[in-house]
Design a protein around this motif. Sequence first.
Motif, PDB file in Angstrom:
ATOM      1  N   GLN A  94      -4.312   9.189  -3.652  1.00  8.39           N
ATOM      2  CA  GLN A  94      -3.784   8.883  -4.978  1.00  8.39           C
ATOM      3  C   GLN A  94      -3.403  10.125  -5.787  1.00  8.39           C
ATOM      4  O   GLN A  94      -2.789   9.994  -6.850  1.00  8.39           O
ATOM      5  CB  GLN A  94      -4.815   8.057  -5.751  1.00  8.39           C
ATOM      6  N   ASP A  95      -3.725  11.289  -5.291  1.00  8.12           N
ATOM      7  CA  ASP A  95      -3.412  12.529  -6.007  1.00  8.12           C
ATOM      8  C   ASP A  95      -1.917  12.835  -5.863  1.00  8.12           C
ATOM      9  O   ASP A  95      -1.435  13.091  -4.759  1.00  8.12           O
ATOM     10  CB  ASP A  95      -4.242  13.681  -5.429  1.00  8.12           C
ATOM     11  N   PRO A  96      -1.159  12.803  -6.968  1.00  5.38           N
ATOM     12  CA  PRO A  96       0.289  13.038  -6.869  1.00  5.38           C
ATOM     13  C   PRO A  96       0.654  14.456  -6.444  1.00  5.38           C
ATOM     14  O   PRO A  96       1.753  14.692  -5.916  1.00  5.38           O
ATOM     15  CB  PRO A  96       0.793  12.748  -8.290  1.00  5.38           C
ATOM     16  N   VAL A 133       4.662   1.162  -1.063  1.00  6.23           N
ATOM     17  CA  VAL A 133       5.198   1.734  -2.286  1.00  6.23           C
ATOM     18  C   VAL A 133       5.241   3.247  -2.113  1.00  6.23           C
ATOM     19  O   VAL A 133       4.245   3.878  -1.758  1.00  6.23           O
ATOM     20  CB  VAL A 133       4.360   1.339  -3.522  1.00  6.23           C
ATOM     21  N   PHE A 134       6.419   3.831  -2.330  1.00  7.75           N
ATOM     22  CA  PHE A 134       6.639   5.260  -2.112  1.00  7.75           C
ATOM     23  C   PHE A 134       6.577   6.019  -3.436  1.00  7.75           C
ATOM     24  O   PHE A 134       7.127   5.573  -4.446  1.00  7.75           O
ATOM     25  CB  PHE A 134       7.997   5.498  -1.439  1.00  7.75           C
ATOM     26  N   PHE A 135       5.919   7.176  -3.386  1.00  5.95           N
ATOM     27  CA  PHE A 135       5.851   8.055  -4.547  1.00  5.95           C
ATOM     28  C   PHE A 135       6.601   9.343  -4.220  1.00  5.95           C
ATOM     29  O   PHE A 135       7.062   9.555  -3.086  1.00  5.95           O
ATOM     30  CB  PHE A 135       4.401   8.325  -4.924  1.00  5.95           C
ATOM     31  N   ARG A 136       6.690  10.211  -5.203  1.00  2.00           N
ATOM     32  CA  ARG A 136       7.506  11.418  -5.026  1.00  2.00           C
ATOM     33  C   ARG A 136       7.021  12.260  -3.850  1.00  2.00           C
ATOM     34  O   ARG A 136       7.830  12.861  -3.141  1.00  2.00           O
ATOM     35  CB  ARG A 136       7.490  12.252  -6.311  1.00  2.00           C
ATOM     36  N   LYS A 137       5.721  12.289  -3.605  1.00  2.00           N
ATOM     37  CA  LYS A 137       5.222  13.122  -2.510  1.00  2.00           C
ATOM     38  C   LYS A 137       5.569  12.560  -1.135  1.00  2.00           C
ATOM     39  O   LYS A 137       5.409  13.248  -0.125  1.00  2.00           O
ATOM     40  CB  LYS A 137       3.710  13.304  -2.627  1.00  2.00           C
ATOM     41  N   ILE A 182       0.830  -1.210   0.000  1.00  2.00           N
ATOM     42  CA  ILE A 182       0.000   0.000   0.000  1.00  2.00           C
ATOM     43  C   ILE A 182       0.863   1.259   0.000  1.00  2.00           C
ATOM     44  O   ILE A 182       2.078   1.208   0.240  1.00  2.00           O
ATOM     45  CB  ILE A 182      -0.934   0.024   1.228  1.00  2.00           C
ATOM     46  N   ARG A 183       0.230   2.402  -0.268  1.00  2.00           N
ATOM     47  CA  ARG A 183       0.900   3.691  -0.097  1.00  2.00           C
ATOM     48  C   ARG A 183       0.971   4.008   1.397  1.00  2.00           C
ATOM     49  O   ARG A 183       0.039   3.675   2.151  1.00  2.00           O
ATOM     50  CB  ARG A 183       0.096   4.790  -0.795  1.00  2.00           C
ATOM     51  N   PRO A 184       2.020   4.654   1.868  1.00  2.00           N
ATOM     52  CA  PRO A 184       2.080   5.034   3.292  1.00  2.00           C
ATOM     53  C   PRO A 184       0.881   5.881   3.694  1.00  2.00           C
ATOM     54  O   PRO A 184       0.387   5.771   4.826  1.00  2.00           O
ATOM     55  CB  PRO A 184       3.393   5.821   3.394  1.00  2.00           C
ATOM     56  N   ASP A 185       0.384   6.710   2.773  1.00  2.00           N
ATOM     57  CA  ASP A 185      -0.730   7.600   3.075  1.00  2.00           C
ATOM     58  C   ASP A 185      -1.996   6.845   3.467  1.00  2.00           C
ATOM     59  O   ASP A 185      -2.879   7.397   4.134  1.00  2.00           O
ATOM     60  CB  ASP A 185      -1.025   8.483   1.853  1.00  2.00           C
ATOM     61  N   ASP A 243      -3.284   6.792   7.061  1.00  2.30           N
ATOM     62  CA  ASP A 243      -3.980   7.956   7.614  1.00  2.30           C
ATOM     63  C   ASP A 243      -5.448   7.861   7.222  1.00  2.30           C
ATOM     64  O   ASP A 243      -5.826   8.170   6.097  1.00  2.30           O
ATOM     65  CB  ASP A 243      -3.364   9.252   7.063  1.00  2.30           C
ATOM     66  N   PHE A 244      -6.275   7.413   8.177  1.00  2.00           N
ATOM     67  CA  PHE A 244      -7.686   7.167   7.875  1.00  2.00           C
ATOM     68  C   PHE A 244      -8.494   8.445   7.702  1.00  2.00           C
ATOM     69  O   PHE A 244      -9.660   8.389   7.315  1.00  2.00           O
ATOM     70  CB  PHE A 244      -8.307   6.304   8.980  1.00  2.00           C
ATOM     71  N   SER A 245      -7.874   9.577   7.955  1.00  6.10           N
ATOM     72  CA  SER A 245      -8.586  10.840   7.750  1.00  6.10           C
ATOM     73  C   SER A 245      -8.557  11.273   6.281  1.00  6.10           C
ATOM     74  O   SER A 245      -9.282  12.179   5.884  1.00  6.10           O
ATOM     75  CB  SER A 245      -7.961  11.953   8.615  1.00  6.10           C
ATOM     76  N   LEU A 246      -7.720  10.617   5.479  1.00  7.13           N
ATOM     77  CA  LEU A 246      -7.585  10.965   4.069  1.00  7.13           C
ATOM     78  C   LEU A 246      -8.524  10.126   3.209  1.00  7.13           C
ATOM     79  O   LEU A 246      -8.718   8.931   3.457  1.00  7.13           O
ATOM     80  CB  LEU A 246      -6.146  10.752   3.587  1.00  7.13           C
ATOM     81  N   GLY A 247      -9.093  10.756   2.207  1.00  4.58           N
ATOM     82  CA  GLY A 247      -9.918  10.027   1.259  1.00  4.58           C
ATOM     83  C   GLY A 247      -9.066   9.394   0.178  1.00  4.58           C
ATOM     84  O   GLY A 247      -7.887   9.732   0.004  1.00  4.58           O
ATOM     85  N   ALA A 248      -9.674   8.470  -0.588  1.00  2.00           N
ATOM     86  CA  ALA A 248      -8.924   7.770  -1.631  1.00  2.00           C
ATOM     87  C   ALA A 248      -8.384   8.729  -2.676  1.00  2.00           C
ATOM     88  O   ALA A 248      -7.262   8.558  -3.160  1.00  2.00           O
ATOM     89  CB  ALA A 248      -9.825   6.720  -2.282  1.00  2.00           C
TER      90      ALA A 248
END
Length: 283
Positions: A119-121, A146-150, A104-107, A110-115
Motif C-alpha cells: 500500500q506504500d505509494p 486496480v493500478f496505481f502510479r507505481k 486487488i492491487r497487482p502487488d 507477490d506473497f513476499s510483500l507485506g501489506a
Amino acid sequence: MKKCSRIISIAVMLVLILCAGCSPSAPETTQPEEKRNETTDSRANTEQTESTDGKTESSEPPATEPPQTETTQAETEISQPNDEIERRLTEMTLKEKVGQLFIIRPDALDFSLGAGQIQDPSAAGMTELSSAAAEALKNYPVGGFVFFRKNIQTPQQITDFIASIQGAGELPFFITLDEEGGSVARIANNDAFSVRKYTSAAAVGAAGDTAQAEEMGSTIGAYLSRYGFNTDFAPVADVYSNPDNTVIGSRAFSSNAKTAASMAEAMAKGLKQQNIIPTFKHF
C-alpha cells in the motif's frame, strides 16, 4: 199429526243443509318450503333465452379472460438471461464466485510483500506479471485489478502488463484505476504519457456546461481503453459543501448539488461512449 211430523223432518233437513254450507272449506294442498326452493332453483338454472337466430343461449354471462399485459423488449431480455453467462456460472466453483467480489492491487499477487509495502505509494510496485504471480492468480481467481502510479511506467509497459493479466485468467478481469482528471490521474500526471490533462473537475464544473464534462469523460475514456483499461474509478460525485474537506476540494465539480450531479452524470456518459465503466464516488 202426520202433517206435523212431516214439517219437523223438513226443518231438520234444512238445518243440516245450512250447517254443511257454513262449515270451513278444505285446506289447500301446499308444498313444503324446501321443496318450493328446489323447484325455484331448478327453474333459474335451466332458464334460457331465445337468440335472434333461433338458437338457445344460456342467460349466464360468458366467462372473461384476464387482461393481457404487454411485455417490453427490455423485460424479455431480463427474463431470458444470456446462455453463455448462465453456462459460466454453472461451471464456476464457489471459490471462483467469491473471488469475483474482489478487486486487488497487482502487488498483492507477490506473497513476499507485506501489506505496508503493497500500500506504500513510494515503494516499488509490480510492473509485469511474473510466473509466480500468474500461478498465484490461478489459485486466487479474483475479479479484477486496480493500478496505481507505481504500477504504471510507460504506454507500452502498461499495455503489455494488462494484456498478460487478461491472458492468465479463465474470465476477463475488471482493469481499473483512478483517472478523474485533475490532481488524481494516474496516466495524465505521468510524464511518460502524452495525453490531455485537465486542471480539475471544479474548473470544468465552473462553466456549468455539461457538454464539457461529457467531453472530458470521452477523452479520458479513449486513452484508457487504448491501454487496456475497462473501468475508471470516476467521476467524483461529491458535493464540495465543506471547505474544510480538503481531501475532495477541487476534485468535486461544484458546491451546488444539482450542478455536481449533472456534471458527474455527463462525465460518466462520456466514459461509457468509450466502453469504460464509470464509478460514481465516494460512497
